[in-house]
Design an enzyme around this catalytic site. Sequence first.
Site, PDB file in Angstrom:
ATOM      1  N   CYS A 161      -7.803   4.766  -1.832  1.00 42.37           N
ATOM      2  CA  CYS A 161      -7.285   3.994  -0.707  1.00 42.37           C
ATOM      3  C   CYS A 161      -5.983   4.556  -0.149  1.00 42.37           C
ATOM      4  O   CYS A 161      -5.481   4.055   0.855  1.00 42.37           O
ATOM      5  CB  CYS A 161      -7.083   2.529  -1.110  1.00 42.37           C
ATOM      6  SG  CYS A 161      -8.630   1.610  -1.195  1.00 42.37           S
ATOM      7  N   GLU A 177      -2.774   4.605  -1.190  1.00 43.13           N
ATOM      8  CA  GLU A 177      -1.454   3.980  -1.278  1.00 43.13           C
ATOM      9  C   GLU A 177      -0.570   4.555  -2.373  1.00 43.13           C
ATOM     10  O   GLU A 177       0.625   4.268  -2.420  1.00 43.13           O
ATOM     11  CB  GLU A 177      -1.569   2.462  -1.468  1.00 43.13           C
ATOM     12  CG  GLU A 177      -2.015   1.994  -2.833  1.00 43.13           C
ATOM     13  CD  GLU A 177      -3.504   1.758  -2.910  1.00 43.13           C
ATOM     14  OE1 GLU A 177      -3.931   0.886  -3.679  1.00 43.13           O
ATOM     15  OE2 GLU A 177      -4.255   2.461  -2.194  1.00 43.13           O
TER      16      GLU A 177
END
Length: 744
Positions: A413, A415
């Site tokens: 993702c 992050e």
Amino acid sequence: MPATRITLDSTFIDQVKHEIKPHWGELGWVTYKRTYARWLPEKNRTENWDETVKRVIEGNINLDPRLQDLPSQDVIDKLTNEAQQLFRLVYSLSATPSGRNLWISGTDYQKRNGDSLNNCWFIAIRPQAYGDSHIVPTYIDKRKEAVSMPFSFLFDQLMKGGGVGFSVVDDNINQIPQVDHQVDLSVVIDKNSKSYDASLKVGAIDKAEWEKNNSGLDNVIYYRIPDTREGWVLANARLIDLHFNDTNPDQKTKLVLDISDIRPYGAKIHGFGGTASGPMPLVEMFFDINNVINERVGQKLTAVDATDICNLIGKTVVAGNVRRSAELALGSSDNQDFIKMKQDKEKLYHHRWASNNSVAINSKFNNYGPIADGIMHNGEPGIVNLDLSRNYGRIADGYQAGIDDDVEGTNPCGEISLANGEPCNLFEVFPYIAEQQGWDLKEAFSLAARYTKRVTFSHYDWEVSRNIIQKNRRIGVSMSGIQDWLLNDLGHRVVTGFKDATDKETGAPIKKPIYDPQGIKMVDGLYHAVIAADKAYSEELGVNPSIKHTTVKPSGTVAKLAGVSEGMHFHYAGYLIQRIRFQASDPLLPALRKCGYHTEPDIYTKNTICVEIPLRAAHADSKNFASAGTVSIAEQFATQAFLQTYWSDNAVSCTVTFQANESNQIAPLLHQYRHTIKSTSLLPYYGGSLKQAPKEPINKKAYEDRVAMITGDVKEVFENQNKDQKGLELVDQSDCTSGACPIK
């Protein structure tokens, strides 16, 4: 097991249940019940929320390394108090650990598999040594580099429910030697196996027949695959390594894999949960991977080949389970074959869907045109700026040469920037909810920092992971519901406007965002609270402070529990219908129908029921409310830059949505924020154009009409019916906007 164990007693829990009401979102309790509530065989039902939170907090607090010895009473008292505070925080839904922790923490599976508390991992696809790991092939020394090792790491972590980012940039792929041998592969199965007929259909052959025709062959490697995760990994490793002289010194080129012992389709998987796929997807994977490598004899594998192998592994892991396999492939920005590999529709539908693909760039990169063109057509590639990740924490803190120099990639993702073998380690606070529940936000974020720090003391299965975790002790304290919080506390969005400016390097005109000073002060204060908490706890434990501390995760499923906006993302719409899918036999369905929720057969999947739940975003009627369908692409970039500058020293997961008339802004905005944004991805905004779309925007009247039809509380009705069942999950739910992360 710790010598001393911290527990939460029933008197305390009963008191909290009396004093605190969890802040369930409209979808919250149902999502929890079908995603994170574990089966309790002694009670013949799934957990209730207080039981889940107790399990999770006790599983975490007892990772404190001081409990391995005989701690002082002062330490025991302080940790007990901390466990109680964490229980209050999570039970109230002011914050939650990652979905992985909600599912695994405090279970026997956690005690057996230290890796299990970490959502996602990163591995570089280049020859590596297995080292002192729980999986080491018997045919090579553990210190010898093997082409198979990163693929084994990926396969193992995916089967344990983790997502894996992997790097196929040129510097890695060029280290793989040329393919020396074609491998003649046979897969055999015993007639007594329940999977016999199905396996023959995908290429396996009768074991007795093979033995009759091949007796006395000494140039054959024969491996009977045990019915274990490790067995699957080792079989695939053997297949890969036979192609290379370094790991095939005898130069045997015939491999026989015996799948007779593998449990059949539908059998229960103990530990993580789910059901077995049977050996059939594994058989297909073996042949497909062998074909990829055989076609390169006398040549080197390409980035596309390596990605195909990872995708074929991911496809196999998905095959028998509801849970999704999450992969992110990171390639070189000038590798057009990699960038365009999903344009081959046949291979896309066969296996290349299994990863989101991104390219690694630096701040000097300026060729965003082809990238923007790809994004407009299929939403890929994403962008990962490794220079920023290696040399910056928060952008506001300036250039710090080599502060995170081992970074090579990211989790799926985006992050958390990660070194080879390193995992992300997440916990998120919902500041909008925490304030309503009476929390001092600095205390809430401090508890989050300590929770994640303890996870780094788990027993990790792979040496490469143990080494980098002990060095970095990276944590990822996130905030979610950010749009709800800022709009509530500021009265408006954090980007208050734009002013004309020029790019200092190119002289090009740009629109520079203007941020609310109070918004800056709010997130900056919380950042320093996390840093202080980590520093203090690290001193208590006698370990290094974490190399980085803060992030913004996408937070799809977990955000649903509390009913807040997901991560930094804007609500999909002010009012919408959220569709969630249930197995047709799910006993929650009668309760939902009794309460007035609309249900209908799913048009895409057999034996699945689609339930429509009307949702209203916090502040939907505010004149300053913006949704993903109305907020500009420029404001989304500016908001991500705000969080990367003042909050996150790791990265910020963001999937920017754009309208068709905004596509010409993609390349200029990527270039404008090249010194600020560490990773990002973009997708077109679809609205509710698809039939039975997961999210369908509606107007306020339609929402009110839907709500008027709903009577009763699903939780109460379901508990009164007393018809809970084991092993049920929601069907095909997504944990983040990009679909990159595992569910739990």
